[in-house]
Scaffold this active site. Structure first.
Site, PDB file in Angstrom:
ATOM      1  N   CYS A  86      -1.690 -11.380  -4.634  1.00  0.00           N
ATOM      2  CA  CYS A  86      -2.765 -10.917  -5.329  1.00  0.00           C
ATOM      3  C   CYS A  86      -3.428  -9.776  -4.422  1.00  0.00           C
ATOM      4  CB  CYS A  86      -4.036 -12.104  -5.184  1.00  0.00           C
ATOM      5  SG  CYS A  86      -5.524 -11.562  -5.696  1.00  0.00           S
TER       6      CYS A  86
ATOM      7  N   HIS B 153      -3.800 -15.018 -14.514  1.00  0.00           N
ATOM      8  CA  HIS B 153      -4.222 -14.823 -13.411  1.00  0.00           C
ATOM      9  C   HIS B 153      -5.529 -13.947 -13.584  1.00  0.00           C
ATOM     10  CE1 HIS B 153      -3.155 -13.243  -8.917  1.00  0.00           C
ATOM     11  NE2 HIS B 153      -3.775 -12.454  -9.455  1.00  0.00           N
ATOM     12  N   GLU B 154      -5.566 -12.936 -14.421  1.00  0.00           N
ATOM     13  CA  GLU B 154      -6.796 -12.140 -14.387  1.00  0.00           C
ATOM     14  C   GLU B 154      -7.863 -12.961 -14.844  1.00  0.00           C
ATOM     15  OE1 GLU B 154      -4.102  -9.484 -12.813  1.00  0.00           O
ATOM     16  OE2 GLU B 154      -6.383  -9.726 -12.685  1.00  0.00           O
TER      17      GLU B 154
ATOM     18  N   HIS C 154      -9.498 -14.749 -12.131  1.00  0.00           N
ATOM     19  CA  HIS C 154     -10.483 -14.044 -11.475  1.00  0.00           C
ATOM     20  C   HIS C 154     -11.860 -14.118 -11.871  1.00  0.00           C
ATOM     21  CE1 HIS C 154      -8.168 -12.385  -7.966  1.00  0.00           C
ATOM     22  NE2 HIS C 154      -7.222 -11.937  -8.860  1.00  0.00           N
TER      23      HIS C 154
HETATM   24  C1  LIG Z   1       4.125  -9.877 -10.838  1.00  0.00           C
HETATM   25  C2  LIG Z   1       4.118  -8.871 -10.197  1.00  0.00           C
HETATM   26  N1  LIG Z   1       2.874  -8.389  -9.320  1.00  0.00           N
HETATM   27  C3  LIG Z   1       2.687  -7.301  -8.948  1.00  0.00           C
HETATM   28  N2  LIG Z   1       1.674  -7.393  -7.626  1.00  0.00           N
HETATM   29  N3  LIG Z   1       0.642  -8.148  -7.999  1.00  0.00           N
HETATM   30  C4  LIG Z   1      -0.129  -7.920  -9.035  1.00  0.00           C
HETATM   31  O1  LIG Z   1      -0.079  -7.233  -9.859  1.00  0.00           O
HETATM   32  C5  LIG Z   1      -1.244  -8.972  -8.995  1.00  0.00           C
HETATM   33  C6  LIG Z   1      -1.399  -9.581 -10.339  1.00  0.00           C
HETATM   34  C7  LIG Z   1      -0.254 -10.139 -10.657  1.00  0.00           C
HETATM   35  C8  LIG Z   1       0.428 -11.386  -9.428  1.00  0.00           C
HETATM   36  C9  LIG Z   1       1.203 -12.212 -10.486  1.00  0.00           C
HETATM   37  C10 LIG Z   1       0.488 -12.271 -11.861  1.00  0.00           C
HETATM   38  C11 LIG Z   1      -0.352 -11.398 -12.107  1.00  0.00           C
HETATM   39  C12 LIG Z   1      -2.815  -8.071  -8.614  1.00  0.00           C
HETATM   40  N4  LIG Z   1      -3.834  -8.958  -8.770  1.00  0.00           N
HETATM   41  O2  LIG Z   1      -4.327  -9.518  -7.743  1.00  0.00           O
HETATM   42  C13 LIG Z   1      -4.651  -8.781  -9.828  1.00  0.00           C
HETATM   43  O3  LIG Z   1      -5.839  -9.945  -9.971  1.00  0.00           O
HETATM   44  C14 LIG Z   1       3.526  -6.210  -9.087  1.00  0.00           C
HETATM   45  F1  LIG Z   1       3.260  -4.993  -8.264  1.00  0.00           F
HETATM   46  C15 LIG Z   1       4.587  -6.270  -9.817  1.00  0.00           C
HETATM   47  N5  LIG Z   1       5.411  -5.480 -10.201  1.00  0.00           N
HETATM   48  C16 LIG Z   1       6.434  -5.428 -11.122  1.00  0.00           C
HETATM   49  C17 LIG Z   1       6.413  -4.255 -11.923  1.00  0.00           C
HETATM   50  N6  LIG Z   1       6.667  -2.939 -11.302  1.00  0.00           N
HETATM   51  C18 LIG Z   1       6.583  -1.688 -12.052  1.00  0.00           C
HETATM   52  C19 LIG Z   1       6.683  -0.496 -11.358  1.00  0.00           C
HETATM   53  O4  LIG Z   1       5.835  -0.409 -10.116  1.00  0.00           O
HETATM   54  C20 LIG Z   1       5.802  -1.882  -9.255  1.00  0.00           C
HETATM   55  C21 LIG Z   1       5.500  -2.956 -10.032  1.00  0.00           C
HETATM   56  C22 LIG Z   1       5.539  -4.137  -9.378  1.00  0.00           C
HETATM   57  N7  LIG Z   1       4.970  -7.513 -10.527  1.00  0.00           N
HETATM   58 NI    NI Z   2      -5.385 -11.080  -8.264  1.00  0.00          NI
END
Ligand SMILES: Cc1nc(NNC(=O)[C@H](CC2CCCC2)CN(O)CO)c(F)c(N2CCN3CCOC[C@@H]3C2)n1
Ligand code: NI
Length: 184
Positions: free
Chosen positions: A111, A154-155, A158
């Site tokens: 997160c 997840h969102e 929050h």
């Molecule tokens: C799974 C994932 N979680 C990443 N981060 N965490 C987040 O998004 C948090 C939200 C996610 C955590 C689990 C479910 C929701 C943010 N949160 O706290 C919001 O509440 C990533 F960054 C990621 N990816 C895959 C796709 N890729 C495309 C190219 O760029 C890099 C990117 C990396 N996949």
């Molecule tokens: Ni988060």
């Protein structure tokens, strides 16, 4: 432009409160917030921009994470080829039904508001039906499964003051109910 310095971290009360619903028409402030949150996700998924501004990559972002205790979250979910499969800003989202069957990400979750790594599966509904409004006030009801469903859960957590690690089994972090879908 939202930067990491704008992201509120665990310990700040706003992350543990129930966010307030928004009323329509949205003020310019909240229309701009929606744009800024989506822009953060786009920037964070662009290697050059992310590197330049030291952005942690994100596929979702909820308003409380930028200090705004309102019911708004942006999602930008790509498939493993980098094609965007889900892009939406939820306003006043509600989960109207969810499957008994659970799903989790094989890698666990992180997160942007939690600086430490917390290991363990985060069981969530495999399928869910979400009722929400778009930024323009259009009412929608959608059914999601797999990765977009996980991100949505997840969102929306929050917006209700929950963080991902609240859902990890404290005694057995990698324990799963039978026929839980593990998504890689
Ligand atoms: C799974 C994932 N979680 C990443 N981060 N965490 C987040 O998004 C948090 C939200 C996610 C955590 C689990 C479910 C929701 C943010 N949160 O706290 C919001 O509440 C990533 F960054 C990621 N990816 C895959 C796709 N890729 C495309 C190219 O760029 C890099 C990117 C990396 N996949
Ligand atoms: Ni988060």
């Amino acid at each position: 432009m939202i930067l990491m310095k704008d992201i509120v971290r665990d310990g700040d009360l706003v992350l543990r409160q129930v966010a307030k619903p928004l009323t329509f028409p949205l003020s310019d402030h909240y229309k701009q917030l929606a744009e800024d949150m989506m822009e953060y996700l786009v920037n964070s998924q662009d290697p050059k921009i992310a590197e330049k501004h030291q952005l942690r990559a994100g596929v979702g972002l909820a308003a409380p994470q930028v200090g705004e205790g309102v019911q708004m979250a942006a999602l930008l979910v790509p498939d493993d080829k980098g094609e965007i499969i889900f892009k939406e800003v939820y306003v006043n989202p509600e989960i109207v039904s969810e499957s008994v069957r659970q799903a989790c990400l094989s890698e666990g979750e992180g997160c942007l508001s939690v600086d430490k790594v917390i290991n363990g599966y985060v069981p969530r509904p495999d399928k869910l039906t979400i009722h929400y409004y778009t930024v323009d006030g259009e009412e929608k009801t959608i059914r999601l499964k797999d990765y977009p469903a996980i991100v949505s859960s997840h969102e929306i957590d929050h917006l209700n003051g929950h963080l991902f690690y609240d859902r990890i089994n404290k005694k057995e972090p990698f324990a799963l109910k039978e026929n839980t879908v593990v998504i890689s």
